[in-house]
Write an enzyme that holds these catalytic residues in place. Sequence first.
Site, PDB file in Angstrom:
ATOM      1  CB  ALA A 192      40.446 -33.939 -10.172  1.00  0.00           C
ATOM      2  N   GLY A 217      35.663 -35.355  -9.828  1.00  0.00           N
ATOM      3  CA  GLY A 217      35.847 -35.936 -11.295  1.00  0.00           C
ATOM      4  C   GLY A 217      35.356 -37.225 -11.551  1.00  0.00           C
ATOM      5  CD  GLU A 259      32.576 -32.985 -12.736  1.00  0.00           C
ATOM      6  OE1 GLU A 259      32.010 -31.920 -13.033  1.00  0.00           O
ATOM      7  OE2 GLU A 259      33.781 -33.070 -12.295  1.00  0.00           O
ATOM      8  CD  GLU A 279      33.642 -31.317  -7.830  1.00  0.00           C
ATOM      9  OE1 GLU A 279      33.956 -32.201  -8.467  1.00  0.00           O
ATOM     10  OE2 GLU A 279      32.431 -31.551  -7.016  1.00  0.00           O
TER      11      GLU A 279
END
Length: 247
Positions: free
Chosen positions: A62, A105, A108, A128
Amino acid sequence: MTGLRIEERPDRLVVTLDRPEKRNAIDADLIGELHAVCAELEANPRLLLLTGGAEGIFAGGADIAQLRERGRLDALAAINQAAFARIRALPMPTVAAVDGPALGGGAELAYACDLRVCTDRAVFGQPEVRLGILAGAGATYRLPALIGEARAKELLFTGRRVDAEEALRIGLVNRVVAEPAELLATAHALLDEIAKGSALALRLTKLAVDSPPAAHPQLDLLSQAVLFEDEEKHRRMTEFLERRRSR
């Protein structure tokens, strides 16, 4: 679209992350573009190949600058999670082609696809907890389903990165290629094999596999009933029997 490059083929969409200056970091604009891709594939179901455009990078995670400023209401809005869940629920099979890091992310996003193909320099990881948050866009439940609870917890608790060799061994990826130049060809070849199946049978198979255990066996029986009445099933089985008789 500014963060994605899209190539349309008759049976598939090839979507390339295209933010090389940001290591394909996933920001709010990119999420909006992924929603648009999903809307297209929901309305006109086709296979999906998702890859990173910058050589040697899939997605570095992210956008941390945006993530730092998000508050609890942003978390509850499920910004990334909703887009990845939509990718996971697409009608037809999806393949992620991963070259280089797929972190946070980015990992993911790869997990949200049905299958994963990577180069031998691919790296997966969930850092994270080291940033003071959790992997909130699917890793806490998709990763255990892929590699088992104990392995998933280790990776989620430690942030340890997994290289391509380990990813293949533990079932995180389906194929590893030695040369980056082979990645897309390998991913397309996998999709070509998938595309040989009946489109309706593929859709219902994916729906069945992704459904909760409580839906079985009723869902399987209903899906098979639909397929037994499908003209495509009759045509394919007739061709199979004719080929066998001609041998």
